[in-house]
Design an enzyme around this catalytic site. Structure first.
Site, PDB file in Angstrom:
ATOM      1  N   GLY A 216       7.469   0.648   6.538  1.00  0.00           N
ATOM      2  CA  GLY A 216       8.339  -0.319   5.895  1.00  0.00           C
ATOM      3  C   GLY A 216       9.334  -1.021   6.778  1.00  0.00           C
TER       4      GLY A 216
ATOM      5  CD  GLU B 113       2.461   7.157   5.378  1.00  0.00           C
ATOM      6  OE1 GLU B 113       2.587   6.193   4.587  1.00  0.00           O
ATOM      7  OE2 GLU B 113       2.124   8.297   5.017  1.00  0.00           O
TER       8      GLU B 113
ATOM      9  N   GLY C  40       2.998  -0.080  10.089  1.00  0.00           N
ATOM     10  CA  GLY C  40       1.823  -0.926  10.282  1.00  0.00           C
ATOM     11  C   GLY C  40       2.233  -2.307  10.750  1.00  0.00           C
ATOM     12  NE  ARG C  41       4.304  -7.183   6.889  1.00  0.00           N
ATOM     13  CZ  ARG C  41       4.244  -6.388   5.825  1.00  0.00           C
ATOM     14  NH1 ARG C  41       5.079  -5.360   5.721  1.00  0.00           N
ATOM     15  NH2 ARG C  41       3.370  -6.594   4.872  1.00  0.00           N
TER      16      ARG C  41
ATOM     17  NE  ARG D 264       0.163  -9.231   1.501  1.00  0.00           N
ATOM     18  CZ  ARG D 264       0.494  -8.049   2.011  1.00  0.00           C
ATOM     19  NH1 ARG D 264       1.248  -7.988   3.085  1.00  0.00           N
ATOM     20  NH2 ARG D 264       0.067  -6.927   1.451  1.00  0.00           N
TER      21      ARG D 264
ATOM     22  CB  CYS E 218     -12.477 -26.722  -2.749  1.00  0.00           C
ATOM     23  SG  CYS E 218     -13.525 -27.558  -1.558  1.00  0.00           S
TER      24      CYS E 218
ATOM     25  CE1 TYR F  13      -0.901  -4.589   5.048  1.00  0.00           C
ATOM     26  CE2 TYR F  13       0.853  -4.963   6.630  1.00  0.00           C
ATOM     27  CZ  TYR F  13       0.207  -4.136   5.732  1.00  0.00           C
ATOM     28  OH  TYR F  13       0.661  -2.873   5.537  1.00  0.00           O
TER      29      TYR F  13
END
Length: 445
Positions: free
Chosen positions: A239, A277, A279-280, A316, A352, A381
């Site tokens: 986080g 943990e 990641g980002r 996103r 489209c 991500y």
């Protein structure tokens, strides 16, 4: 080397090598040394903690070569699906360095983890019962329980997992739940870990630290109530937010550790093994996406650049532009930064639907057909969540090393071919519905 020079050098090599251009109009790139440096910074920030397992969140970049790089750099791996478990094992992570998290684990997933010795965090009390029924005698798996400290949401509610109604974990402040947690540990001597994850992007450090301080206090309460040392490890989740505004790395892992210590001085004193943990925070700023500008046009007084980077690589950002804005830079066909007069431009993707925009009215040097645009900080991500809308093939992803301006590229993920798109879309079953309806298939020649 400064970031902008790194990007310029990589783009030049990518164009020269043919991995980016008219035939391959979009590609992703990952900085190999940058990933290693990020792992080093993480380990240094926690160097004073006696027992730490840093488990990379596989969902952030589930590409086997990237996972293998992280394993080689000393990371463990956090997984949240059967597919991610398979990738982690294929990448070479030892089972005891893998942590399985998911709110909907099947019996097959649980059995596999318990058999291999993979750690797992139960999401709820029913899952604890399921684990108890499946757990073989002598299982080496560390088993934990995920709790929701219910400390509230950050700036992006969808990224906040410690809210009152979060789908994750057992809601600690709900009536009777704390007592049930203590009872669950008292009845199961093999339950030795507590896990919490407050949220990721948009969650300020004090909010994260406050939730994890609650976890630490709960561990002490459990040990006191059951009358023995039972909780031996705390899984703090990940986080750490990422700064997407510029190249500055902030907050840092050192900032994160200080926030944890300020909230609970004993949290990292060595009484408990600690699991993280992230990641980002490890991958985002070590990757970027580049795409060719196919056309430019004007509509309603605004310039629109039609590129090959849209929602299929930046899902996103397209659907939640305020929460997930990305920096965009403009480059010539050879990768050199554009020096044309700046103007407001929409940077549109190829899909489209009208909202397929990665930037709206963004002031950039004027781009032209054949130029390149770069979406920065997309190492996490963006490569892991391709969208198959319009049946566009998944782009290639390449690792790069830059040694004093000498850039080399290596393939991480081969660009998907149109034949592979067709096979993925049921080509081998092309006549299935005609056969099922009793009609003879007409062959197209």
């Amino acid at each position: 080397m400064p970031h902008y020079e790194n990007v310029r050098a990589v783009l030049g090599r990518a164009v020269a090598d043919g991995v980016l251009g008219q035939d391959r109009p979009v590609a992703g790139f990952i900085d190999v040394q940058g990933v290693r440096d990020g792992v080093t910074a993480l380990h240094e920030a926690f160097a004073h903690v006696p027992d730490v397992l840093h488990a990379f969140a596989a969902k952030a970049c589930p590409l086997v070569p990237v996972l293998r790089l992280l394993a080689d750099a000393g990371m463990g791996c956090e997984v949240a699906s059967p597919g991610e478990t398979r990738l982690a094992l294929a990448a070479g992570f030892a089972p005891e360095r893998i942590v399985l998290d998911s709110p909907a684990k099947t019996r097959a997933e649980i059995h596999e983890a318990l058999t291999l010795g993979i750690a797992l965090n139960a999401d709820n009390f029913d899952e604890l019962d399921r684990i108890a029924a499946l757990r073989p005698a002598g299982s080496r798996s560390v088993v934990g329980l995920r709790v929701n400290p219910q400390v509230g949401a950050g700036a992006i509610p969808e990224m906040s997992t410690a809210t009152a109604h979060s789908k994750f974990g057992v809601a600690l402040d709900d009536p009777g739940v704390r007592e049930r947690v203590v009872e669950a540990f008292g009845q199961r001597p093999w339950l030795t870990r507590l896990h919490a994850h407050v949220g990721s992007q948009g969650c300020p450090l004090p909010l994260i630290a406050g939730g994890l301080a609650t976890l630490h206090r709960l561990a002490g309460e459990i040990d006191e109530r059951v009358g023995r040392r039972q909780v031996t490890s705390l899984d703090l989740g990940g986080g750490l937010p990422v700064n997407f505004a510029d190249d500055t790395v902030t907050p840092t892992y050192q900032d994160y550790v200080r926030a944890l210590t300020d909230a609970e001085p004993a949290l990292l004193d060595g009484r408990y093994q600690v699991v993280t943990e992230f990641g980002r925070a490890l991958l985002a700023k070590n990757g970027f996406t580049a795409a060719v500008v196919e056309y430019v046009k004007d509509s309603g007084g605004r310039r629109i650049a039609l590129t090959h980077a849209g929602a299929q690589v930046a899902l996103r950002t397209v659907f939640m532009p305020d929460a997930w804005p990305v920096r965009v830079t403009a480059h010539g066909p050879d990768g050199s930064p554009k020096a044309t007069a700046p103007m407001a431009q929409d940077i549109a993707g190829p899909l489209c639907f009208a909202g397929d925009l990665v930037a709206r009215a963004r002031t950039l040097p004027e781009v032209a057909e054949g130029d390149l645009v770069v979406l920065h900080d997309t190492g996490a991500y963006y490569f892991s969540a391709p969208w198959a809308y319009n049946s566009l093939p998944r782009p290639g992803v390449y690792g790069f090393a830059n040694r004093a301006g000498d850039v080399s590229l290596t393939t991480i993920r081969t660009p998907q071919t149109l034949d592979e798109v067709a096979r993925e879309s049921g080509l081998s079953h092309a006549d299935a519905l005609l056969t099922a309806s009793g009609r003879t298939a007409a062959r197209v020649t």
